[in-house]
Design an enzyme around this catalytic site. Structure first.
Site, PDB file in Angstrom:
ATOM      1  N   HIS A  17       8.437  -7.922   4.657  1.00 14.94           N
ATOM      2  CA  HIS A  17       7.232  -7.973   5.981  1.00 14.94           C
ATOM      3  C   HIS A  17       7.758  -8.522   7.724  1.00 14.94           C
ATOM      4  O   HIS A  17       7.744  -7.600   8.023  1.00 14.94           O
ATOM      5  CB  HIS A  17       5.964  -9.244   5.654  1.00 14.94           C
ATOM      6  N   LYS A  41      -9.738 -14.721  -3.429  1.00 21.63           N
ATOM      7  CA  LYS A  41      -8.313 -15.227  -4.047  1.00 21.63           C
ATOM      8  C   LYS A  41      -7.765 -15.951  -4.533  1.00 21.63           C
ATOM      9  O   LYS A  41      -8.073 -17.077  -3.437  1.00 21.63           O
ATOM     10  CB  LYS A  41      -7.281 -14.062  -3.484  1.00 21.63           C
ATOM     11  N   ARG A  90       6.304   1.855   0.323  1.00 15.88           N
ATOM     12  CA  ARG A  90       7.715   1.534  -0.576  1.00 15.88           C
ATOM     13  C   ARG A  90       7.767   2.689  -0.825  1.00 15.88           C
ATOM     14  O   ARG A  90       8.509   3.348  -1.881  1.00 15.88           O
ATOM     15  CB  ARG A  90       7.074   0.752  -1.022  1.00 15.88           C
ATOM     16  N   SER A 128       5.525  -9.971  -2.439  1.00 16.48           N
ATOM     17  CA  SER A 128       5.423 -11.460  -2.304  1.00 16.48           C
ATOM     18  C   SER A 128       4.678 -11.704  -3.999  1.00 16.48           C
ATOM     19  O   SER A 128       5.493 -12.689  -4.442  1.00 16.48           O
ATOM     20  CB  SER A 128       3.622 -11.015  -1.648  1.00 16.48           C
TER      21      SER A 128
HETATM   22  O1  PNS Z   1      -0.825  -7.585   1.627  1.00 10.91           O
HETATM   23  P1  PNS Z   1      -1.799  -6.867   1.570  1.00 10.91           P
HETATM   24  O2  PNS Z   1      -2.385  -7.489   0.038  1.00 10.91           O
HETATM   25  O3  PNS Z   1      -1.395  -5.137   0.754  1.00 10.91           O
HETATM   26  O4  PNS Z   1      -2.758  -6.624   2.486  1.00 10.91           O
HETATM   27  C1  PNS Z   1      -3.831  -6.057   1.971  1.00 10.91           C
HETATM   28  C2  PNS Z   1      -4.868  -5.765   3.710  1.00 10.91           C
HETATM   29  C3  PNS Z   1      -5.521  -7.014   3.721  1.00 10.91           C
HETATM   30  C4  PNS Z   1      -5.009  -5.088   4.726  1.00 10.91           C
HETATM   31  C5  PNS Z   1      -6.597  -5.925   2.828  1.00 10.91           C
HETATM   32  O5  PNS Z   1      -7.278  -6.406   1.864  1.00 10.91           O
HETATM   33  C6  PNS Z   1      -7.825  -6.164   3.895  1.00 10.91           C
HETATM   34  O6  PNS Z   1      -7.713  -5.580   4.800  1.00 10.91           O
HETATM   35  N1  PNS Z   1      -8.531  -6.856   3.624  1.00 10.91           N
HETATM   36  C7  PNS Z   1     -10.078  -6.992   3.952  1.00 10.91           C
HETATM   37  C8  PNS Z   1     -10.612  -6.791   3.562  1.00 10.91           C
HETATM   38  C9  PNS Z   1     -11.054  -4.301   4.028  1.00 10.91           C
HETATM   39  O7  PNS Z   1     -10.776  -4.180   5.360  1.00 10.91           O
HETATM   40  N2  PNS Z   1     -11.242  -3.969   3.100  1.00 10.91           N
HETATM   41  C10 PNS Z   1     -11.497  -2.238   3.334  1.00 10.91           C
HETATM   42  C11 PNS Z   1     -10.576  -1.391   2.856  1.00 10.91           C
HETATM   43  S1  PNS Z   1     -10.737  -0.868   1.716  1.00 10.91           S
END
Ligand code: PNS
Length: 162
Positions: A17, A41, A90, A128
């Site tokens: 990150h 979560k 990645r 993570s």
């Molecule tokens: O670090 P991560 O867990 O890969 O991040 C994922 C994240 C936070 C970017 C994604 O889960 C997100 O944007 N969640 C908010 C809900 C949302 O907008 N979902 C629709 C997109 S498919």
């Protein structure tokens, strides 16, 4: 003025990150690191703790700010008037998921673009989840997270075990 959002769970923040934050902050005017508060979560660290960690780790980067968000990313991006979203990628597996998320987000917010940054090779294996698994079993996470965060993670697992 370009304003980008780098969203994620950051539970916990890894060297991967930090790699993306440093590189992205070099080519945007403002980078908003957006920390997801996801009630479904069960995170290791609360959203307040995760925000504090990133503030501590990015204090030297003047154009980086950290904010919590909940709900849809597309709505958050609109609300703070950002121009685009940054995601680190990645692997090809990552890319499939990221591509779907980028298209979904753009269908929700027509002005929202997603920029993918390939993760640096030294941190390619990191996530993570990997950090949590290694730390949970007492393994050495020195190469995986910033030094300042290492003891906070180790202590968290020690307090969970008590
Ligand atoms: O670090 P991560 O867990 O890969 O991040 C994922 C994240 C936070 C970017 C994604 O889960 C997100 O944007 N969640 C908010 C809900 C949302 O907008 N979902 C629709 C997109 S498919």
């Amino acid at each position: 003025m370009s304003k980008a959002v780098y969203p994620g769970s950051f539970d916990p923040t890894t060297n991967g990150h930090i790699d993306i934050i440093k590189r992205a902050s070099g080519f945007v005017d403002t980078l908003v690191v957006a920390v997801l508060e996801n009630p479904s979560k069960n995170p290791l660290f609360s959203v307040e703790e995760r925000v504090e960690h990133i503030k501590m780790l990015t204090g030297d980067l003047e154009n980086v700010c950290v904010m919590p968000f909940s709900g849809l990313l597309a709505d958050f991006v609109k609300k703070i008037n950002a121009n685009f979203v940054i995601r680190g990628v990645r692997t090809i597996t990552d890319f499939e998921y990221e591509f779907q998320m980028a298209l979904t987000n753009r269908s929700l917010n027509k002005n929202m673009e997603t920029l993918f940054i390939p993760t640096s090779t030294q941190v390619l294996y990191l996530s993570s989840s990997v950090v949590k698994e290694v730390a949970m079993f007492g393994g050495d996470i020195s190469d995986m997270v910033p030094e300042k965060l290492k003891n906070i993670i180790v202590e968290k697992f020690e307090s969970c075990a008590e």
